[in-house]
Design an enzyme around this catalytic site. Structure first.
Site, PDB file in Angstrom:
ATOM      1  CB  ALA A  24      -0.397  -4.175  -2.261  1.00  0.00           C
ATOM      2  CB  SER A  25      -0.003  -1.025   1.837  1.00  0.00           C
ATOM      3  OG  SER A  25       0.323   0.408   1.159  1.00  0.00           O
ATOM      4  CE  LYS A  26      -1.652   4.429   1.998  1.00  0.00           C
ATOM      5  NZ  LYS A  26      -1.919   5.475   3.448  1.00  0.00           N
ATOM      6  CB  ILE A  60      -2.023  15.417  -1.707  1.00  0.00           C
ATOM      7  CG1 ILE A  60      -3.348  14.609  -1.848  1.00  0.00           C
ATOM      8  CG2 ILE A  60      -2.032  16.590  -0.880  1.00  0.00           C
ATOM      9  CD1 ILE A  60      -4.456  15.276  -2.353  1.00  0.00           C
ATOM     10  CG  ASN A  64      -2.042  11.057   7.828  1.00  0.00           C
ATOM     11  OD1 ASN A  64      -2.490  11.318   6.724  1.00  0.00           O
ATOM     12  ND2 ASN A  64      -0.564  11.539   7.952  1.00  0.00           N
ATOM     13  CB  SER A  66      -3.563   5.652  -2.006  1.00  0.00           C
ATOM     14  OG  SER A  66      -3.219   6.345  -3.088  1.00  0.00           O
ATOM     15  CE1 TYR A  75       1.757   5.131  -0.044  1.00  0.00           C
ATOM     16  CE2 TYR A  75       0.046   5.168  -1.927  1.00  0.00           C
ATOM     17  CZ  TYR A  75       0.374   5.799  -0.805  1.00  0.00           C
ATOM     18  OH  TYR A  75      -0.177   6.880  -0.281  1.00  0.00           O
TER      19      TYR A  75
END
Length: 267
Positions: free
Chosen positions: A159-161, A189, A92, A144, A157
């Protein structure tokens, strides 16, 4: 319906706040035993107290999850009391800021990938031998909606997800039939991820030239969310608990959107 999660050992990274915190408390309410990692030692201590009040056994440790040693040492420390056994891994931990592509340096990209992606790779690499030995286990990766539907920022962000989803799909194929691997893909969220100093709300305010709350509301209008609001950490935690439970025993290689309808694609 029964989840059958009572007594299960659940390891959660980035557990102290937001979705991680809500997930830990949701598992505690199901009777699970918790192993929790985060950088925020104070928030971890508060969470430990709350989870123990629900009857859970809780091991916590402060860990820098952006490094190999931080992941390995952190996991070792919290699993010691459980004899090195783990039933559920919830990856997480993550962070991000609203930055345009031209503003992102190589160092920014590296920092984002180390925390948001490599921490997941390292945690899986550490945990999978344990799950293979016991021929059972569940891994849930927090991705995400931006992994499937990127916006102009934050691209690092997103790309990482997206990389997290690729690893999720690949591991689900390689680790079946005994280990299930899935991802949850939250939309916006309302967590400290947004509200903290330097978080999404503050940086989005700079991008849109508005006050933080107004900037967030403006961003949601641009995304045209059918539910017309941000979600809560508890709404994501409910889906994570379901995916970890026997109720989802035929679910693997799936990406579960908890996004208020932000994803428009049929796949």
């Amino acid at each position: 319906m029964k989840t059958n999660l009572a007594g299960k050992i659940v390891l959660i990274t980035g557990a102290a706040k937001g979705i991680g915190r809500a997930t830990a408390l949701a598992f505690a309410a199901e009777g699970s035993q918790l192993a929790l990692l985060d950088w925020d030692e104070g928030a971890l201590a508060e969470l430990k107290h709350e989870a123990e009040a629900l009857g859970a056994t809780v091991a916590v440790n402060k860990a820098d999850l952006s490094s190999l040693s931080g992941v390995n040492d952190g996991i070792d420390s919290v699993l010691t009391i459980y004899g090195g056994k783990v039933d559920v891994l919830v990856n997480n931990v993550g962070s991000g800021a609203v930055r345009m592509f031209d503003d992102l340096t190589d160092e920014d990209w590296e920092a984002t990938m180390q925390l948001n992606f490599m921490s997941y790779v390292r945690a899986c690499r550490k945990i999978l031998p344990m799950m293979r030995a016991q021929q059972s286990g569940v891994i849930i990766n927090n991705a995400s909606d931006l992994a499937r539907q990127p916006e102009p920022c934050p691209l690092d962000y997103s790309a990482s997800k997206a990389a997290v989803l690729a690893v999720t799909k690949g591991l689900a194929r390689s680790e079946g039939p005994h280990i299930r691997v899935n991802a949850v893909a939250p939309g916006p969220i309302w967590t400290p991820f947004w509200t903290k100093s330097g978080g999404f709300a503050e940086t989005m305010a700079k991008v849109h030239g508005m006050e933080p709350q107004a900037a967030v509301e403006h961003e949601m209008s641009l995304r045209q969310l059918p539910l017309n609001r941000l979600g809560t950490p508890e709404e994501v935690a409910n889906v994570i608990v379901f995916m970890a439970s026997d109720l989802a025993s035929f679910v693997t290689s799936s990406v579960w959107g908890v996004d208020g309808g932000s994803i428009r694609s049929v796949i």
